[in-house]
Design a protein around this motif. Structure first.
Motif, PDB file in Angstrom:
ATOM      1  N   ALA A 191      25.170  34.348  20.517  1.00 34.33           N
ATOM      2  CA  ALA A 191      26.485  35.007  20.527  1.00 34.33           C
ATOM      3  C   ALA A 191      26.345  36.505  20.752  1.00 34.33           C
ATOM      4  O   ALA A 191      27.132  37.108  21.493  1.00 34.33           O
ATOM      5  N   TRP A 192      25.337  37.120  20.143  1.00 31.66           N
ATOM      6  CA  TRP A 192      25.103  38.558  20.361  1.00 31.66           C
ATOM      7  C   TRP A 192      24.730  38.826  21.806  1.00 31.66           C
ATOM      8  O   TRP A 192      25.171  39.812  22.398  1.00 31.66           O
ATOM      9  N   HIS A 193      23.912  37.957  22.364  1.00 33.61           N
ATOM     10  CA  HIS A 193      23.511  38.116  23.761  1.00 33.61           C
ATOM     11  C   HIS A 193      24.747  38.079  24.674  1.00 33.61           C
ATOM     12  O   HIS A 193      24.923  38.959  25.532  1.00 33.61           O
ATOM     13  N   LEU A 194      25.585  37.087  24.473  1.00 35.18           N
ATOM     14  CA  LEU A 194      26.789  36.964  25.292  1.00 35.18           C
ATOM     15  C   LEU A 194      27.756  38.117  25.039  1.00 35.18           C
ATOM     16  O   LEU A 194      28.411  38.608  25.960  1.00 35.18           O
ATOM     17  N   GLY A 195      27.818  38.560  23.791  1.00 36.74           N
ATOM     18  CA  GLY A 195      28.688  39.685  23.464  1.00 36.74           C
ATOM     19  C   GLY A 195      28.231  40.965  24.138  1.00 36.74           C
ATOM     20  O   GLY A 195      29.036  41.703  24.716  1.00 36.74           O
ATOM     21  N   ALA A 196      26.935  41.214  24.067  1.00 38.26           N
ATOM     22  CA  ALA A 196      26.397  42.432  24.677  1.00 38.26           C
ATOM     23  C   ALA A 196      26.587  42.415  26.188  1.00 38.26           C
ATOM     24  O   ALA A 196      26.858  43.456  26.805  1.00 38.26           O
ATOM     25  N   LEU A 256      19.778  45.917  25.834  1.00 33.22           N
ATOM     26  CA  LEU A 256      21.159  46.320  26.102  1.00 33.22           C
ATOM     27  C   LEU A 256      21.710  47.229  25.005  1.00 33.22           C
ATOM     28  O   LEU A 256      22.520  48.113  25.263  1.00 33.22           O
ATOM     29  N   LEU A 257      21.255  47.003  23.776  1.00 29.78           N
ATOM     30  CA  LEU A 257      21.783  47.754  22.633  1.00 29.78           C
ATOM     31  C   LEU A 257      20.929  48.969  22.274  1.00 29.78           C
ATOM     32  O   LEU A 257      21.314  49.766  21.419  1.00 29.78           O
ATOM     33  N   GLY A 258      19.763  49.094  22.909  1.00 29.09           N
ATOM     34  CA  GLY A 258      18.870  50.196  22.558  1.00 29.09           C
ATOM     35  C   GLY A 258      18.157  49.971  21.245  1.00 29.09           C
ATOM     36  O   GLY A 258      17.781  50.929  20.555  1.00 29.09           O
ATOM     37  N   TYR A 259      17.971  48.691  20.869  1.00 30.67           N
ATOM     38  CA  TYR A 259      17.293  48.343  19.621  1.00 30.67           C
ATOM     39  C   TYR A 259      15.837  47.978  19.909  1.00 30.67           C
ATOM     40  O   TYR A 259      15.456  47.725  21.063  1.00 30.67           O
ATOM     41  N   ALA A 260      15.037  47.902  18.849  1.00 25.25           N
ATOM     42  CA  ALA A 260      13.633  47.518  18.978  1.00 25.25           C
ATOM     43  C   ALA A 260      13.458  46.064  18.553  1.00 25.25           C
ATOM     44  O   ALA A 260      13.784  45.707  17.421  1.00 25.25           O
ATOM     45  N   TYR A 261      12.974  45.247  19.455  1.00 25.75           N
ATOM     46  CA  TYR A 261      12.687  43.855  19.114  1.00 25.75           C
ATOM     47  C   TYR A 261      11.371  43.811  18.339  1.00 25.75           C
ATOM     48  O   TYR A 261      10.418  44.509  18.696  1.00 25.75           O
ATOM     49  N   PRO A 262      11.289  42.994  17.265  1.00 23.03           N
ATOM     50  CA  PRO A 262      10.056  42.943  16.455  1.00 23.03           C
ATOM     51  C   PRO A 262       8.932  42.182  17.151  1.00 23.03           C
ATOM     52  O   PRO A 262       8.570  41.063  16.775  1.00 23.03           O
ATOM     53  N   GLU A 263       8.360  42.807  18.179  1.00 30.44           N
ATOM     54  CA  GLU A 263       7.361  42.155  19.021  1.00 30.44           C
ATOM     55  C   GLU A 263       6.116  41.732  18.248  1.00 30.44           C
ATOM     56  O   GLU A 263       5.602  40.619  18.423  1.00 30.44           O
TER      57      GLU A 263
END
Length: 283
Positions: A191-196, A256-263
Motif C-alpha cells: 500500500a505504501w508503494h502504491l501510495g508513493a 521515492l520517500l528519501g528514506y533508508a532501507y535497512p539493507e
C-alpha cells in the motif's frame, strides 16, 4: 438476483412507515463512484433509530425483503457509559443479494459526520449531518514516517525467522500462522508503494482487495508466489519470494520517500534463512 435499486426502494419505503426509524444512511461501494461494482456488491443501509434494542430483538423485519440463506448479527459499543451501541445485522438472501443492515442510535447522530463516505437516503427530522466528502479520499493510504516505515520492514524480517524454524521442524501449521502475519506486513508495504507512486491518492481497498488491479503484473505475480501449499519446499520458496517482494517494493518506496532501507538487516536475515534451510533436521 433482484435489482439492488428496487430492493433499496423497498427498504426506504419500509423505513418511511416505521416510526422507530428516523433516517437512512447509505455506505459501502455503491456510494463510492470510484469503486468497482459487480454481481456480489451489496447494500449497506444504516437505519438511524430511536430504539436500537427493539429493532434488534425482533428481527422479523429482515424477512420482509426475502428469504434468508444466512445472517450474522453483532454489536458495536459506541459509548459504554451512555449505553450507546450500534447493531450490525448482516443478511444473505436466497437470491444471492447481501444486505448489511445496521441500527444506529439517533442520540449519537452527530457521529455520522465522521464516516469516511456516505449518502443520506432518508431524513425524517432533518437531523442527519450532510456528508462533507463525496470522493474516496478518506480511503487513501497515508504516508508513513521513516521511523514507521523502517520499523515495519524490520518487523517483517524478524518474523520471517519464525517461519524458517517452523519449516525446519516440520511445523507447517505454525508456519502458516506466521505467513498470515507476514502478509499483513506485506499488505502495508504494498500500500505504501502504491501510495508513493500515486502521490498518496491511491485506495488499495479493504485488505488490499484492489492490489491485482494496481500493481505491475510482475509484482502481482510475486504476490501470488508468496502463497504456498502444504509442502515444506514450497513454503521455503514462498518465504524467499516474500523477502524478495518486500525488498524490491521497500527499496523503491524508500527511494521515492528519501528514506533508508535497512539493507544490512535484510542481508543478514536472508543469510540466516539460507543457513536454516540447509541444516540437517537431525542437528
Amino acid at each position: 438476483m433482484r435489482d439492488r435499486k428496487k430492493v433499496l426502494d423497498e427498504i426506504i419505503a419500509f423505513a418511511k412507515e416505521n416510526e422507530n426509524i428516523r433516517g437512512i444512511v447509505l455506505q459501502g461501494s455503491l456510494v463510492n463512484p470510484a469503486a468497482p461494482i459487480d454481481y456480489f456488491s451489496d447494500l449497506d443501509p444504516m437505519f438511524v433509530v430511536t430504539d436500537v434494542d427493539a429493532m434488534a430483538k425482533d428481527d422479523s423485519w429482515v424477512y420482509k425483503f426475502g428469504n434468508l440463506i444466512s445472517h450474522c448479527y453483532n454489536t458495536i459499543e459506541l459509548d459504554e457509559k451512555k449505553k450507546l451501541k450500534q447493531e450490525m445485522m448482516l443478511v444473505l438472501y436466497e437470491d444471492g443479494l447481501k444486505v448489511d443492515f445496521s441500527l444506529f442510535p439517533v442520540t449519537a447522530v452527530k457521529e455520522i459526520a465522521d464516516l469516511p463516505l456516505y449518502q443520506v437516503a432518508l431524513d425524517k427530522d432533518g437531523c442527519i449531518p450532510q456528508p462533507t466528502r463525496t470522493t474516496e479520499e478518506a480511503f487513501y493510504t497515508d504516508k508513513p514516517s521513516e521511523e514507521r516505515f523502517v520499523k515495519r520492514i524490520n518487523g517483517f524480517l524478524w518474523d520471517s525467522t519464525y517461519i524458517a524454524k517452523s519449516l525446519w521442524r516440520g511445523e507447517i501449521y505454525f508456519a502458516k500462522f506466521m505467513f498470515d502475519l507476514l502478509h499483513r506486513y506485506m499488505e502495508e508495504v504494498i500500500a505504501w508503494h502504491l501510495g508513493a507512486k500515486s502521490n498518496w491518492t491511491n485506495n488499495p481497498g479493504l485488505c488490499g482487495r484492489y492490489f491485482h488491479r494496481q500493481l505491475k503484473p510482475e509484482y502481482w505475480q510475486m504476490v501470488l508466489d508468496t502463497y504456498a501449499g502444504s509442502g515444506v519446499e514450497d513454503n521455503w520458496r514462498a518465504l524467499f519470494t516474500s523477502l524478495d517482494l518486500v525488498g524490491e517494493l521497500g527499496r523503491e518506496t524508500a527511494d521515492l520517500l528519501g528514506y533508508a532501507y535497512p539493507e544490512a538487516h535484510h542481508a543478514r536475515i536472508v543469510a540466516y534463512l539460507n543457513k536454516v534451510k540447509s541444516m540437517n533436521t537431525d542437528a
